[in-house]
Design an enzyme around this catalytic site. Structure first.
Site, PDB file in Angstrom:
ATOM      1  N   GLN A  81       0.812  -1.214   0.000  1.00 39.96           N
ATOM      2  CA  GLN A  81       0.000   0.000   0.000  1.00 39.96           C
ATOM      3  C   GLN A  81       0.851   1.273   0.000  1.00 39.96           C
ATOM      4  O   GLN A  81       2.023   1.253   0.360  1.00 39.96           O
ATOM      5  CB  GLN A  81      -0.906   0.025   1.232  1.00 39.96           C
ATOM      6  CG  GLN A  81      -2.118  -0.888   1.145  1.00 39.96           C
ATOM      7  CD  GLN A  81      -3.101  -0.595   2.262  1.00 39.96           C
ATOM      8  OE1 GLN A  81      -3.189  -1.316   3.227  1.00 39.96           O
ATOM      9  NE2 GLN A  81      -3.831   0.501   2.122  1.00 39.96           N
ATOM     10  N   HIS A  82       0.196   2.370  -0.418  1.00 42.09           N
ATOM     11  CA  HIS A  82       0.662   3.755  -0.222  1.00 42.09           C
ATOM     12  C   HIS A  82       1.814   4.210  -1.107  1.00 42.09           C
ATOM     13  O   HIS A  82       2.098   5.405  -1.162  1.00 42.09           O
ATOM     14  CB  HIS A  82       1.090   4.008   1.233  1.00 42.09           C
ATOM     15  CG  HIS A  82       0.142   3.518   2.267  1.00 42.09           C
ATOM     16  ND1 HIS A  82      -1.221   3.734   2.213  1.00 42.09           N
ATOM     17  CD2 HIS A  82       0.363   2.788   3.400  1.00 42.09           C
ATOM     18  CE1 HIS A  82      -1.781   3.176   3.275  1.00 42.09           C
ATOM     19  NE2 HIS A  82      -0.858   2.607   4.003  1.00 42.09           N
ATOM     20  N   ASP A 242      -2.167  -4.796  -0.199  1.00 40.76           N
ATOM     21  CA  ASP A 242      -1.882  -6.112   0.375  1.00 40.76           C
ATOM     22  C   ASP A 242      -2.787  -6.435   1.555  1.00 40.76           C
ATOM     23  O   ASP A 242      -3.180  -7.598   1.747  1.00 40.76           O
ATOM     24  CB  ASP A 242      -0.413  -6.225   0.768  1.00 40.76           C
ATOM     25  CG  ASP A 242       0.106  -5.048   1.580  1.00 40.76           C
ATOM     26  OD1 ASP A 242      -0.687  -4.145   1.932  1.00 40.76           O
ATOM     27  OD2 ASP A 242       1.313  -5.021   1.865  1.00 40.76           O
TER      28      ASP A 242
END
Length: 498
Positions: A81-82, A242
């Site tokens: 992520q991110h 994820d």
């Protein structure tokens, strides 16, 4: 036979599984490593997206050698992520991706928060605060520190979105992973114009339209299908972060299930039918990649910490397991604040690790290894207790990640969390989630009304031999240790610049 492929592109490697939906069994697996860029300043954590695509190509080539390629119907991608993948007008990567574990954007978080009127105002707009791990401050960082690169920016994607783009040629973003950008109002599932304007009003033109998670990202490019020997139309599902895919892969698609991932970082999350907003901003009010919401806590230091200690003390996994099991519960008062890379929950990006209680008796291999395991678990329990105040009260916790494989660690988890814990039969939960989401998406495309919960029931299984219940005596000791862990963290805040 209907086969669906799940890809999990993580920080350290890309994993792939092939799911035979008819039997609900994983019939093949593959893995390829990738690495962080070395030599960056402290707090900067970056990777080259080309490594992800090379690893994806490798695992797909290996995986398709092991299965009946003619039966592959879909692919689902899970990604860390991110991360911020900046692309130019031609879809070319402008610079390496800044990752979830990059803490260099703490000043940008402070500037954006002030610009929007404070943390409470940001939470009102987005449902969560700005944290260094999120994507929004990374974009602002690029604008402030690399203006020439920012001038080239025309497309913003997250890591799994970039892999979907590579597979399909389409710019696409679904609600789950998008909710971790801090650019989105998680309650309404729309981009927040106020937050985007605080970075740059033109940024709205560089973001893909938001799409619900049951919609496909597109069809696999014909040239990739030929390269891997796949025939017919192969759908690429929306995919997700994820944690979102890990939720699907552990059957966490209905209220009442709680998942904990003990990987490089640590996460605990649960499904909700409505937004769960933390006014203090410690619990992430994410959307799920199933149409619901996924309140989540994240700590940055889990197997990263235990791995560092095992390396320092020359203990392989078997030696570590043995040493921890032979050391008294609580390590005779030795406690570790495990903030080796700063921390996200609590939000202490400049924090450092601290060993408290060192004596001649505790300065021993087993005590240090046990303190590492207990310290990261107490860190996760800080967030689990915060989830409890928001109404998430687990009766058991389903485990994934490398830490779940340790018998000694599972007992520590059960004792600290104060509920039974059990690991999954298929440990690649995020990859399995990707395959299940692909099956869901493909079924909907063909008019089938199979629910995601029904698909999970066919393929998600618990390893009942791994189930561990809390020990009452240990539980009482760990409550005292949790109080000390939290008090030490609070006392050291001024030294961490918090």
């Amino acid at each position: 036979m209907s086969i669906y492929l799940g890809i999990d592109s993580g920080t350290q490697s890309t994993k792939a599984i092939a799911l035979d939906l008819d039997t609900g069994r994983v019939i093949a697996e593959a893995r390829a490593p990738h690495s962080l860029i070395a030599g960056l300043p402290a707090g900067h954590m970056e990777q080259r997206p080309q490594e992800w695509t090379e690893a994806l190509d490798h695992v797909m080539a290996e995986l398709t050698e092991k299965i009946d390629r003619s039966q592959v119907r879909g692919i689902g991608v899970s990604g860390q992520q991110h991360g911020f993948v900046p692309l130019d007008e031609n879809g070319e990567v402008i610079r390496p991706a800044k990752l979830w574990c990059d803490t260099s954007t703490a000043p940008e978080c402070a500037l954006l928060t002030k610009k929007l009127g404070g943390t409470a105002a940001v939470i009102r707009r987005a449902g969560l605060p700005f944290l260094p791990g999120y994507t929004a401050p990374k974009i602002f960082w690029l604008k402030r520190h690399e203006p020439a690169n920012y001038q080239r920016l025309r497309h913003v994607l997250l890591p799994h979105d970039y892999l979907n783009f590579w597979l399909t040629g389409n710019y696409f973003m679904e609600h789950g992973d998008a909710s971790g950008t801090a650019l989105m109002d998680v309650r309404k599932r729309t981009w927040s114009k106020e937050i985007i304007a605080a970075i740059d009003p033109k940024l709205i033109n560089y973001l893909p339209p938001l799409t619900s998670s049951e919609q496909p990202a597109g069809l696999l490019k014909p040239e990739l299908a030929r390269q891997w020997g796949l025939t017919g139309e192969v759908v690429v599902s929306a995919g997700g972060g994820d944690n979102m895919m890990g939720a699907i892969g552990t059957g966490n698609v209905a209220p009442g299930v709680v998942t904990a991932s003990f990987g490089t970082s640590g996460t605990i999350y649960a499904y909700s039918k409505k937004p769960v907003i933390d006014a203090q901003g410690e619990i992430a009010a994410f959307c799920s990649s199933t149409g619901g919401w996924l309140p989540l806590l994240c700590t940055m230091n889990v197997t990263l910490v235990t791995g560092q200690f095992s390396k320092l003390l020359s203990a392989d996994l078997a030696a570590m397991e043995s040493a921890v099991a032979a050391t008294p519960v609580g390590a005779d008062g030795l406690q570790l604040l495990p903030y080796l890379d700063g921390e996200r929950t609590p939000n202490l990006p400049k924090a450092n690790g601290v060993l408290f209680g060192l004596t001649r008796a505790t300065a021993e291999r087993g005590h240090l290894l046990r303190a590492a395991m207990e310290g990261v678990t107490l860190g996760m329990n800080y967030g689990l207790r915060r989830l409890g105040t928001l109404g998430i009260k687990p009766k058991e916790i389903r485990l994934t990640g490398g830490g779940a494989k340790s018998n000694a660690w599972r007992q520590i988890m059960a004792d600290i969390f104060e509920v039974p814990v059990v690991k999954m039969l298929e440990d690649e939960g995020a990859a399995l989630g990707g395959a299940l989401q692909a099956a869901w998406c493909d079924g909907l495309r063909h008019g089938q009304k199979t629910s995601l919960a029904a698909l999970c029931a066919r393929a998600v299984a618990l390893d009942e031999n791994s189930r561990v219940s809390p020990d009452r005596k240990n539980r009482a000791l760990y409550r005292k240790m949790q109080t000390r862990h939290d008090a030490l963290t609070q006392a050291l805040r001024p030294f961490y610049g918090a």
